[in-house]
Write an enzyme that holds these catalytic residues in place. Structure first.
Site, PDB file in Angstrom:
ATOM      1  N   ASP A 102      56.324  17.256  -8.194  1.00  0.00           N
ATOM      2  CA  ASP A 102      56.911  16.106  -7.503  1.00  0.00           C
ATOM      3  C   ASP A 102      58.394  16.371  -7.254  1.00  0.00           C
ATOM      4  OD1 ASP A 102      56.418  13.225  -6.692  1.00  0.00           O
ATOM      5  OD2 ASP A 102      54.809  13.502  -8.137  1.00  0.00           O
ATOM      6  N   ASP A 209      58.560  12.699  -2.903  1.00  0.00           N
ATOM      7  CA  ASP A 209      58.555  11.261  -3.181  1.00  0.00           C
ATOM      8  C   ASP A 209      59.449  10.509  -2.190  1.00  0.00           C
ATOM      9  OD1 ASP A 209      57.819   9.117  -5.169  1.00  0.00           O
ATOM     10  OD2 ASP A 209      59.989   9.022  -5.407  1.00  0.00           O
ATOM     11  N   GLU A 273      55.579  11.447   0.834  1.00  0.00           N
ATOM     12  CA  GLU A 273      55.159  10.057   0.645  1.00  0.00           C
ATOM     13  C   GLU A 273      55.861   9.221   1.717  1.00  0.00           C
ATOM     14  OE1 GLU A 273      55.094   6.646  -2.866  1.00  0.00           O
ATOM     15  OE2 GLU A 273      56.824   7.979  -2.684  1.00  0.00           O
ATOM     16  N   HIS A 351      48.387   7.657  -8.236  1.00  0.00           N
ATOM     17  CA  HIS A 351      48.945   7.040  -9.444  1.00  0.00           C
ATOM     18  C   HIS A 351      49.543   5.665  -9.194  1.00  0.00           C
ATOM     19  CE1 HIS A 351      52.191   8.869  -7.247  1.00  0.00           C
ATOM     20  NE2 HIS A 351      53.072   8.176  -7.937  1.00  0.00           N
ATOM     21  N   ASP A 352      49.602   5.234  -7.949  1.00  0.00           N
ATOM     22  CA  ASP A 352      50.279   3.981  -7.604  1.00  0.00           C
ATOM     23  C   ASP A 352      49.327   2.870  -7.188  1.00  0.00           C
ATOM     24  OD1 ASP A 352      52.921   4.607  -8.134  1.00  0.00           O
ATOM     25  OD2 ASP A 352      53.319   5.391  -6.135  1.00  0.00           O
TER      26      ASP A 352
END
Length: 580
Positions: A102, A209, A273, A351-352
């Site tokens: 990440d 990210d 993202e 994961h969100d």
């Protein structure tokens, strides 16, 4: 047509996302760790995936589970060491898999050395590495933030610093101050510390990210009032896709990423993202090959289905949705690359977000496994790069609805809950607490972060200590050990699907997408075409039998049921037909 796209390794790859806190604890301290991942490297490879995406393992106070980084060049001690990451890189490569990390560079932790220097005085050389602004005052002389912007995690995007008597900007939690990409020295430090440090160790790329938030409109104007009665207002238009964003990403790519290759000499990969960018043209600006910015992005219409607007007070209020909405979303992001040099991604978990079985299928015992397989069929046959989230391959589901709010550990969940309690109790919004709790039970980030379920021992085999987050009550029923012994399990089905995706990559990875029967409320059917090769996918999203589509001379390649009917789709059945 999509079959004209250049072929690159990452287009054909399946990526497996690991959330390190929740994957495997090797030492009993309750936290997943890098040695635990290393213990399971053979399992990961056995799935048939091609690359691992490791969520943040960097040094961090863990306010936002590692997305608040205090040192890019160190590892959070409970996870392990830099040497453990080096060992993981080698292990992935030895198993023929690549590893991406990440890249979290919109913000740091407030405990990062850069921010500690920045807040030490107004004259510090790093003061301008973050956004500092003086207070405003209302007519009564009360101090007010520089703007009325609402944070992603509820409340203001500005926090007052007593020491230097100014506010600093944070789009997320107050412990996550935003870096100022307008400052060239700051960008150079990011490139060295967050990127080159790890690329030099042999990683194969980054998941980037919050990639479209680096460029802000720095005149810092107030957002229009769209939520009357609130001091803070949604303001994404001031920090998403800002005026210099493409310049910044081109620079990142040109000065850093383009200088590196993977362990086997191929181009490193980036997947960004990209939130709140609803128009295909806006997305294509980032992923067009000739733009030299990002290879692909995650566009979140699919995971935001049923949510209120991100960054608003209604994100977790929850809204009803119907299957045609999901189909149109898939169609939009499957077809936008046709006739272009851009690329797309395929995913329905990360994961969100809440687990896909609980959100799009059914997690009741009778249909849990069937809907997990149906969803696997529906998504694994789509065009683009496939991303699989840990636990998705065994059909993990949301936390039980009986769990109290204390079991929800995520900072966003807790902030939304505190706000809901306050607004309910003061009479501003009397039903808010109940509405937000229902939304969290379905969509909270916590659901994806429950410990991975390895076997039927305590805590699902995740840890022999007390886990940082409670293990799911169903770990004895849903786990790897049970499913590895069952050829009809969700796990076995995913392994089969990933093999078929490789065997027929022309039509599944590169094929042109055509949505069929768009307004059907019960079934999702689409066709894939690559030159003379055709595939037809049919997925039943209901508990009732549904009519089959007309398949012509296509042959059944796969069904999610051991035995399939000649006339109708079983409840929560997925099928793929193909011409050989």
């Amino acid at each position: 047509m999509s079959q004209g796209h250049d072929r690159v390794w990452w287009k054909e790859a399946t990526f497996y996302q690991i959330y390190p806190a929740s994957f495997k604890d090797s030492n009993g301290d309750g936290w997943g760790d890098l040695p635990g991942i290393l213990e399971k490297i053979a399992y990961i490879a056995s799935l048939g995936v091609d690359a691992v995406w490791l969520s943040p393992m960097f040094d961090s106070p863990q306010v936002d589970m590692g997305y608040d980084i205090s040192d890019y060049e160190k590892v959070y001690a409970p996870y392990g060491t830099v040497e453990d990451v080096e060992a993981l890189i080698k292990a992935c490569h030895a198993h023929g898999m690549k590893l991406i990390l990440d890249l979290v560079v919109n913000h740091t932790s407030s405990q990062h050395a850069w921010f500690r220097e920045s807040r030490s005085s107004k004259s510090n050389p790093k003061r301008d590495w973050y956004f500092w602004r003086p207070a405003r005052y209302d007519e009564a002389g009360n101090r007010r933030p520089p703007t009325n912007w609402r944070s992603y995690f509820a409340g203001s995007t500005w926090t007052w610093d007593e020491e230097t008597q100014e506010y600093y900007l944070h789009l997320y939690d107050e412990s996550q101050p935003d870096l100022n990409w307008e400052n060239e020295d700051c960008r150079r430090a990011i490139y060295d510390s967050a990127m080159r440090f790890w690329l030099d160790k042999g990683i194969d790329g980054f998941r980037v990210d919050t990639v479209n938030k680096y460029s802000k409109y720095v005149d810092f104007s107030d957002a229009p009032i769209t939520e009357p009665g609130s001091d803070v207002q949604p303001a994404a238009q001031f920090w998403c896709n800002g005026p210099r964003i493409h310049e910044f990403i081109r620079e990142m790519n040109g000065e850093v990423l383009s200088k590196y290759s993977t362990f086997d000499g191929l181009p490193v990969v980036t997947v960004g993202e990209l939130s709140m960018t609803p128009e295909p043209g806006g997305v294509l600006c980032y992923v067009s090959a000739k733009a030299k910015q990002l290879d692909m992005v995650f566009q979140f219409d699919i995971t935001h289905l049923g949510q209120g607007p991100p960054g608003s007070d209604n994100k977790y209020a929850g809204t009803a949705w119907k299957l045609p909405q999901l189909k149109r979303i898939v169609e939009k992001w499957q077809t936008f690359i046709e006739g272009t040099d851009g690329w797309t991604t395929v995913f329905c978990e990360n994961h969100d977000n809440g687990r896909s079985v609980s959100r799009y299928g059914s997690d009741v015992p009778e249909w849990r496994e069937k809907s997990a397989k149906m969803l696997a069929v529906c998504f694994a046959a789509q065009t683009g790069t496939l991303f699989l989230y840990q636990g998705q391959e065994i059909g993990m589901v949301n936390a039980p609805r009986e769990w109290e709010i204390e079991e929800y550990k995520d900072v966003e969940s807790q902030n939304y809950w505190k706000e809901a309690v306050r607004l309910s109790e003061d009479g501003t919004d009397p039903t808010r607490r109940e509405r937000i709790m229902r939304g969290l039970q379905l969509m909270a980030r916590d659901h994806a972060r429950l410990p991975f379920q390895w076997n039927s021992t305590a805590n699902g085999g995740f840890s022999n200590g007390r886990p940082w987050m409670r293990a799911h009550d169903l770990y004895r029923e849903i786990n790897v050990e049970v499913q590895e012994q069952d050829t009809n399990s969700v796990l076995s089905f995913w392994k089969l699907l990933l093999r078929l995706r490789k065997d027929h990559k022309d039509v599944f990875v590169y094929g042109a997408f055509e949505l069929l029967d768009a307004d059907n409320l019960n079934t999702f059917m689409y066709k894939k075409q690559y030159r003379e090769k055709t595939a037809l996918v049919a997925a039943n999203f209901t508990e009732e039998q549904q009519p089959l589509p007309e398949v012509g001379d296509l042959k059944l390649l796969l069904s999610s049921y051991p035995e399939s009917s000649q006339e109708r789709l079983h409840p929560y059945e997925g099928r793929i037909y193909i011409n050989y």
